[in-house]
Write an enzyme that holds these catalytic residues in place. Sequence first.
Site, PDB file in Angstrom:
ATOM      1  N   GLY A  37       0.816  -1.214   0.000  1.00  0.00           N
ATOM      2  CA  GLY A  37       0.000   0.000   0.000  1.00  0.00           C
ATOM      3  C   GLY A  37       0.848   1.261   0.000  1.00  0.00           C
ATOM      4  O   GLY A  37       2.039   1.227   0.319  1.00  0.00           O
ATOM      5  N   GLY A  39       0.547   5.462   1.084  1.00  0.00           N
ATOM      6  CA  GLY A  39      -0.195   6.562   1.686  1.00  0.00           C
ATOM      7  C   GLY A  39       0.355   7.865   1.135  1.00  0.00           C
ATOM      8  O   GLY A  39       1.167   7.855   0.191  1.00  0.00           O
ATOM      9  N   GLY A  40      -0.050   8.982   1.730  1.00  0.00           N
ATOM     10  CA  GLY A  40       0.393  10.286   1.259  1.00  0.00           C
ATOM     11  C   GLY A  40       1.892  10.458   1.402  1.00  0.00           C
ATOM     12  O   GLY A  40       2.545  11.090   0.562  1.00  0.00           O
ATOM     13  N   VAL A  44       3.960   0.994   2.218  1.00  0.00           N
ATOM     14  CA  VAL A  44       3.867  -0.075   3.220  1.00  0.00           C
ATOM     15  C   VAL A  44       4.238  -1.399   2.562  1.00  0.00           C
ATOM     16  O   VAL A  44       3.739  -1.724   1.480  1.00  0.00           O
ATOM     17  CB  VAL A  44       2.441  -0.139   3.820  1.00  0.00           C
ATOM     18  CG1 VAL A  44       2.365  -1.209   4.906  1.00  0.00           C
ATOM     19  CG2 VAL A  44       2.037   1.219   4.398  1.00  0.00           C
ATOM     20  N   LYS A  61       6.025   0.260   7.414  1.00  0.00           N
ATOM     21  CA  LYS A  61       5.668   1.527   6.740  1.00  0.00           C
ATOM     22  C   LYS A  61       6.929   2.383   6.653  1.00  0.00           C
ATOM     23  O   LYS A  61       7.528   2.732   7.670  1.00  0.00           O
ATOM     24  CB  LYS A  61       4.581   2.225   7.556  1.00  0.00           C
ATOM     25  CG  LYS A  61       4.088   3.519   6.983  1.00  0.00           C
ATOM     26  CD  LYS A  61       2.717   3.801   7.571  1.00  0.00           C
ATOM     27  CE  LYS A  61       2.437   5.255   7.773  1.00  0.00           C
ATOM     28  NZ  LYS A  61       1.125   5.434   8.382  1.00  0.00           N
ATOM     29  N   ASP A 157      -7.943  11.576  12.836  1.00  0.00           N
ATOM     30  CA  ASP A 157      -7.886  11.201  11.418  1.00  0.00           C
ATOM     31  C   ASP A 157      -8.675   9.910  11.175  1.00  0.00           C
ATOM     32  O   ASP A 157      -8.259   9.049  10.407  1.00  0.00           O
ATOM     33  CB  ASP A 157      -6.413  11.017  11.010  1.00  0.00           C
ATOM     34  CG  ASP A 157      -6.238  11.037   9.498  1.00  0.00           C
ATOM     35  OD1 ASP A 157      -7.192  11.428   8.790  1.00  0.00           O
ATOM     36  OD2 ASP A 157      -5.154  10.629   9.031  1.00  0.00           O
TER      37      ASP A 157
HETATM   38  N1  LIG Z   1      -0.448  -3.028   9.362  1.00  0.00           N
HETATM   39  C1  LIG Z   1      -0.860  -3.158   8.108  1.00  0.00           C
HETATM   40  N2  LIG Z   1      -1.231  -4.368   7.647  1.00  0.00           N
HETATM   41  C2  LIG Z   1      -1.645  -4.522   6.379  1.00  0.00           C
HETATM   42  N3  LIG Z   1      -1.767  -3.526   5.510  1.00  0.00           N
HETATM   43  C3  LIG Z   1      -1.416  -2.297   5.906  1.00  0.00           C
HETATM   44  C4  LIG Z   1      -0.956  -2.051   7.222  1.00  0.00           C
HETATM   45  N4  LIG Z   1      -0.708  -0.744   7.347  1.00  0.00           N
HETATM   46  C5  LIG Z   1      -1.006  -0.187   6.157  1.00  0.00           C
HETATM   47  N5  LIG Z   1      -1.434  -1.104   5.288  1.00  0.00           N
HETATM   48  C6  LIG Z   1      -1.870  -0.913   3.897  1.00  0.00           C
HETATM   49  O1  LIG Z   1      -1.144   0.150   3.358  1.00  0.00           O
HETATM   50  C7  LIG Z   1      -2.022   1.150   2.894  1.00  0.00           C
HETATM   51  C8  LIG Z   1      -1.365   2.495   3.095  1.00  0.00           C
HETATM   52  O2  LIG Z   1      -1.286   2.774   4.457  1.00  0.00           O
HETATM   53  P1  LIG Z   1      -0.930   4.220   5.021  1.00  0.00           P
HETATM   54  O3  LIG Z   1      -1.265   4.217   6.467  1.00  0.00           O
HETATM   55  O4  LIG Z   1       0.449   4.595   4.651  1.00  0.00           O
HETATM   56  O5  LIG Z   1      -1.790   5.136   4.132  1.00  0.00           O
HETATM   57  P2  LIG Z   1      -3.269   5.686   4.183  1.00  0.00           P
HETATM   58  O6  LIG Z   1      -3.856   5.556   5.526  1.00  0.00           O
HETATM   59  O7  LIG Z   1      -3.995   4.992   3.074  1.00  0.00           O
HETATM   60  O8  LIG Z   1      -3.016   7.154   3.808  1.00  0.00           O
HETATM   61  P3  LIG Z   1      -2.505   8.353   4.710  1.00  0.00           P
HETATM   62  O9  LIG Z   1      -1.906   7.765   5.949  1.00  0.00           O
HETATM   63  O10 LIG Z   1      -1.522   9.030   3.879  1.00  0.00           O
HETATM   64  O11 LIG Z   1      -3.718   9.123   4.976  1.00  0.00           O
HETATM   65  C9  LIG Z   1      -3.288   0.967   3.694  1.00  0.00           C
HETATM   66  O12 LIG Z   1      -4.402   1.473   3.024  1.00  0.00           O
HETATM   67  C10 LIG Z   1      -3.324  -0.537   3.826  1.00  0.00           C
HETATM   68  O13 LIG Z   1      -3.944  -1.104   2.696  1.00  0.00           O
END
Ligand SMILES: Nc1ncnc2c1ncn2[C@@H]1O[C@H](COP(=O)(O)OP(=O)(O)OP(=O)(O)O)[C@@H](O)[C@H]1O
Length: 689
Positions: A37, A39-40, A44, A61, A157
């Site tokens: 995944g 994020g901004g 991950v 992450k 958030d």
């Molecule tokens: N612990 C985890 N286990 C499995 N997948 C994860 C985990 N953490 C994050 N992910 C996956 O990675 C993606 C990105 O996570 P991240 O927290 O960086 O971004 P976001 O929440 O989508 O965006 P932002 O934090 O930028 O608002 C998530 O949407 C999820 O699908």
Amino acid sequence: MYIPSFVFGENHRDNLKISLEDINLATNNFSDNNLIGRGGSARVYRGEVTRANRCHTVAAKRLNSDGGQHKNEFMTELEILQDYKHESVISLVGFCYEIVENIIVYEFASRGSLVMHLKDYALTWMKRLQISIDIASGLDFLHGSGGDRQEVVIHRDIKSSSILLTDDWKAKICDFGLSLISPINSEMDFVTDNACGAINYRDPVYLKLGYLTAHSDIYSFGVVLIEILCGRLVHEDNSIQIADLTDLYKNHYENGTLNEIVFGGIKEQVVPESLITFQNLAYECLYHEREKRPTTHDVLLRLKKALEFQEDYVIWKPKLPNDYEEIFKMSNSCDVYSTEKKKELYNMLCKGILLQHDKVLFSLGDNGERNEMISARKFSYKHSLSHKWQSIPESRFPKVAKMSDLSNLKIRLKIRPQLLARGVNYSVRLFFKFCGPRKSLAKGMYVNLKYKLGIETLHAYFATWREDGWMMIELCRFSIDKEDIDFEFLLESFSRCYCGSRAIYVEGIQFLAIDNVKDEEIDELKNVPKVLKSDLNVVQLQKLPTNCEEIFNDGEKILLLVNGKKHLMLSAKAALLEYPNAMPFQMKPSTQSRFGEEIELLPQQVLRINCRIKSEWLSGDTECPRPWNLHDTNQAPKQRADGWMEVRVWKLNSKHKLENDHFHVKLKLIIYEGTMSGLILCGLEFRAM
Ligand SMILES: Nc1ncnc2c1ncn2[C@@H]1O[C@H](COP(=O)(O)OP(=O)(O)OP(=O)(O)O)[C@@H](O)[C@H]1O
């Protein structure tokens, strides 16, 4: 792939440090194949680590190289995850904080974020409610309800992408980068320059006041709740005139047309009370006035309520019998069925409810079988002085009958069970217990209950001691096909010899469904003979089994080899003890006996076995723990294929050598009820076990 092992510690940040090298190894050098995944500000990756010799999947992450301005968020998240652990908050596994790399390692949530499942038809209403409850309980923990914490964690958030789902659909809150720890009940300003949280989830009051509170999390959670209900993201459908799903929801709610936007995949499943509870709650979370919004604790309780309503119809109602309302009408708490939840009603029925002025106990078995127990107060007692009514705490009925003369019970039962299921096998059991303390530890006890079923005289020899202190004895089995059956029993006597002269309490008679009873219980019941004639025959095999060979036969002893084991048969004459001055045994020629003759016991004669067996006649490898028969009392005569009956009278261990290489078998067999006159004896067998 080499799997690094990390050292973890409680509340010690240094112990959570993981080297970049180890994370590289775990994630295959952050290979694209491991990317799960973005994020901004981070990507991950999936990784494998070893902890306590077990392999675990984790999510790492990694802050983007140009994500320097997010370092504060990185530190905030680390701090909160380390200090606030809860089953609905994603767990911190470790971190790497170096000049060039900032990485947080979490437990892996294999189903990714809630966003990916909003439209999933497999995500039933029950699962959606459970997920909502998980999030609410995580928030409730963060907001510090109920605990003695002096601070709250405001997430700031909350959105569907901040909710991760594990393999078993447990929801975990993540994304704590914008979170704030604030003193409890503080009215302090949280003025911040950052635009907090995703715009569509953000508390509208923020625009005016410029800060967020715990109530703001509730607003954001309200938006997530409507996403869960409507099966789509709040900002998804740009074609709709109204700005987003939140406004759409409010409009439909106020016009009573919410059904139009509920997710099609769950519409059919949702129970009205559950839906109304959920809809009202989501609406209240979106109140403009912060103080009017419910607290996380209220939210949690009301979501649990919505789940209870749903479970009541989906899980518990189908478990109730179709006529449950009629059954409750027969009880003292006759209108309980209209107020109590189906789960409570089901539990009440499993425990058993008293009906018909407390003289009938109806209960449901493990698999929903219907059982009925009839109190001793419905029986008739021939002698008015033979019984007394007594209340004892162990009984399920208000009164039990205390019978003092066991040898003369004369209890008549004319019963028509009315609540049983058709086509199910039932066991009819008498429940009783000794008035005095229990003296024997054995599970079974010889009681020899003599009774009549209709006009047939029967004996039930063994009663089973139950955990609850009551003894039960099976009287017969039956199955109802079309019409209700009348039962007529006359309980005559228990054997005084074994029961002593202690009085007994008679509780009642139970009709227990046995189609689905546990194997163990069936075995137990099998040991209880159903119909046994009072004759006790010690018998021998009439025909040789096909898999055996005769070793010798002198007319009184026959030695066979059966499946390689020695099998000795003694004629009755060779096995029984005859006293020199007593009346001699009457030998009769018999075509049915292998020895050509049999013995009939006369009224004056006692059945004594006295014989010496050479050890070479028995197999040496036969092992029993010890010679016994007293501890193994559930031995009832069994009918054999050859027309004789047999009963086990003794067990011995052929390894226990006796005098001069012989075993001496010396037994006196007696019955309390009188002599064994008329018993026809054929012989004695020694079988390897
Ligand atoms: N612990 C985890 N286990 C499995 N997948 C994860 C985990 N953490 C994050 N992910 C996956 O990675 C993606 C990105 O996570 P991240 O927290 O960086 O971004 P976001 O929440 O989508 O965006 P932002 O934090 O930028 O608002 C998530 O949407 C999820 O699908």
